[in-house]
Design an enzyme around this catalytic site. Structure first.
Site, PDB file in Angstrom:
ATOM      1  CG  HIS A  37      22.871  38.302  38.380  1.00 54.67           C
ATOM      2  ND1 HIS A  37      24.165  38.101  38.780  1.00 54.67           N
ATOM      3  CD2 HIS A  37      22.389  37.086  38.036  1.00 54.67           C
ATOM      4  CE1 HIS A  37      24.456  36.810  38.686  1.00 54.67           C
ATOM      5  NE2 HIS A  37      23.394  36.167  38.237  1.00 54.67           N
ATOM      6  CE  LYS A 105      30.221  31.994  50.076  1.00 54.80           C
ATOM      7  NZ  LYS A 105      29.443  32.192  51.299  1.00 54.80           N
TER       8      LYS A 105
END
Lengths: 199, 290
Positions: A37, A105
């Protein structure tokens, strides 16, 4: 039979997914976590070309264990990592690169839910720790980019089939299973406090 | 005579067993949790977890890609002459390649990854001398998702039992879906700031089906566990009955003016393993006898 999603994902398919629905993935999935990212957004700022095309892709918050035999990589264990670590960067990542799905998750915060609604993206929850099961859905590994970031942080290019089960936990319409659970937890907290004799 | 190579080999085997197979008490708790969930989403989460346990064992593969950083507890005989530290360090290096383990250990600032899980003070080894003739090595391979949710509270004595309960409940609510619930919680009461955190981690070494021998501590374990499981965070934070599989507390006497409370959060994959290396080189793995 649960739905099978094929990458790259069209906005129409993404917008058609319902909260709580079980799906499986087929096609190319990229891994990307903290460093991917950071790096991708840095590349964009500097006008550098990215090694992969994120548009319509499924981005998997995962740092796998990979094994190299000869010149071929194989996924040994590839469960999800905690998505909330990417909370601060994901809205911008979605806006700039337009992935169709984020697999991870634990869910993500409201700004990401909002970005998913605006740009057409979903969050697919895969069971944390279930890394052998996830690896079985990875049929082959076609490559790795940014390997210098280390095995967990690199972009692994995975060819998946029957990858899942995945739960649509944040849809492209501003809904989040995590937000729904949180509202119930808040209600339940009263009973828990009572059980502990807390005011 | 036990050699450094014996220690190294035992460490590799210990790490392999630990990341592939759960201790009996944890596995049992997970299967029970699966049976107890009735709604579709939490049932599927628990089914995936239970299926994954079986698949890891069948394929002799780590159950989770996050094989953690390696925290060791070594207990040595009084007259131990072998370099246990070197054996453990080289064992970690070898296991990283052979099991394989994910190379997780990095420099805290530069984030440079040496690729073998060995670096400054890592693997971390807690030492103790015991009155036995064998070397006992215990390892916890603890992932970051759960470790990142751990906390320390320096409470005042007047905050007392209520303060402890508030702190733990608040920490569980804050952790929410992040630590891969259903979790196992280790709590350290008393000591000092560092001792409370150390005890919190050591509490995770006790099987979760064993209550503390002190009845008051045992009651607090049960009260907290039952209250946490009323929250409905559920498997993976997607809702459901099981938020916590087990909760263990260890304590130490503390200063009359302080009440340190440490919380160490463990994901559902409560991986811990022990090896005993006897003077003749024989080994036994009491956590992995099944």
């Amino acid at each position: 039979m649960p739905k099978v999603l094929k990458t790259p994902l069209s906005e129409e398919v993404v917008r058609g997914l319902k909260l709580g629905e079980t799906v499986y993935m087929e096609g190319v999935v990229y891994t990307g976590r903290d460093e991917v990212h950071l790096h991708a957004l840095e590349y964009l700022e500097k006008g550098k070309k990215l090694p992969v095309e994120f548009k319509g892709c499924a981005l998997f918050h995962c740092g796998p264990i990979m094994r190299k035999t000869g010149d071929k990589w194989q996924a040994v264990a590839a469960g999800p990592t905690t998505s909330s670590r990417m909370n601060s960067l994901e809205p911008l990542f979605i806006e700039k690169f337009r992935p169709g799905a984020i697999i991870g998750k634990g869910g993500m915060s409201q700004p990401t839910v909002d970005a998913m609604k605006t740009y057409g993206c979903v969050y697919l929850a895969i069971t944390g720790g279930a890394a052998v099961l996830a690896a079985q859905g990875i049929k082959s590994v076609s490559g790795v980019e940014w390997f210098e970031l280390g095995m967990p942080e690199a972009i692994w290019i995975l060819n998946t089939g029957n990858f899942g089960p995945l739960t649509v936990a944040m849809d492209a319409h501003g809904n989040s299973l995590y937000a729904e659970v949180n509202a119930k937890v808040k209600e339940n907290e009263k009973k828990a406090r009572q059980r502990l004799g807390l005011a | 005579m036990v050699t450094e190579e014996d220690i190294q080999n035992a460490t590799v085997e210990l790490l392999r067993k630990t990341v592939v197979k759960l201790p009996a008490d944890v596995e049992e708790a997970l299967r029970k949790a699966y049976a107890s969930e009735t709604d579709e989403v939490p049932r599927m989460q628990m089914k995936t977890i239970v299926d994954n346990i079986d698949m890891a064992l069948k394929g002799n593969t780590p159950m989770c890609q996050d094989t953690g950083v390696t925290i060791f507890y070594a207990a040595l005989p009084k007259d131990c002459k072998v370099d246990v530290e070197k054996g453990i360090v080289e064992g970690v290096r070898k296991a990283t390649k052979e099991v394989p383990l994910r190379p997780n250990a990095v420099h805290p600032l530069t984030r440079k990854n040496p690729g073998d899980n060995v670096g400054e003070r890592m693997p971390f080894i807690n030492w103790k001398v015991h009155g036995k003739d064998y070397i006992e090595i215990t390892v916890m391979t603890k992932g970051a998702g759960s470790e990142n949710m751990s906390q320390l509270a320096m409470l005042t004595p007047t905050q007392g039992l209520k303060g402890i309960k508030e702190f733990i409940l608040g920490a569980v609510l804050k952790a929410g879906s992040n630590p891969c619930p259903p979790t196992i919680l280790g709590i350290g009461l008393g000591g000092s700031s560092d001792i409370a955190m150390k005890l919190a981690k050591e509490a995770l070494l006790r099987p979760i089906n064993q209550r503390h021998k002190d009845p008051e501590i045992a009651k607090l374990e049960t009260d907290l566990l039952e209250a946490i499981n009323m929250l409905g965070i559920g498997p993976m934070g997607l809702g459901g009955k099981t938020t916590c599989l087990g909760l263990n507390i260890e304590y130490a006497y503390c200063h009359t003016a302080s009440l340190p409370v440490g919380l160490n959060v463990q994901c559902w994959a409560g991986r811990r393993g022990t090896v005993r290396i006897y003077p003749d080189g024989r080994t036994a793995y009491p956590t992995h006898e099944r």
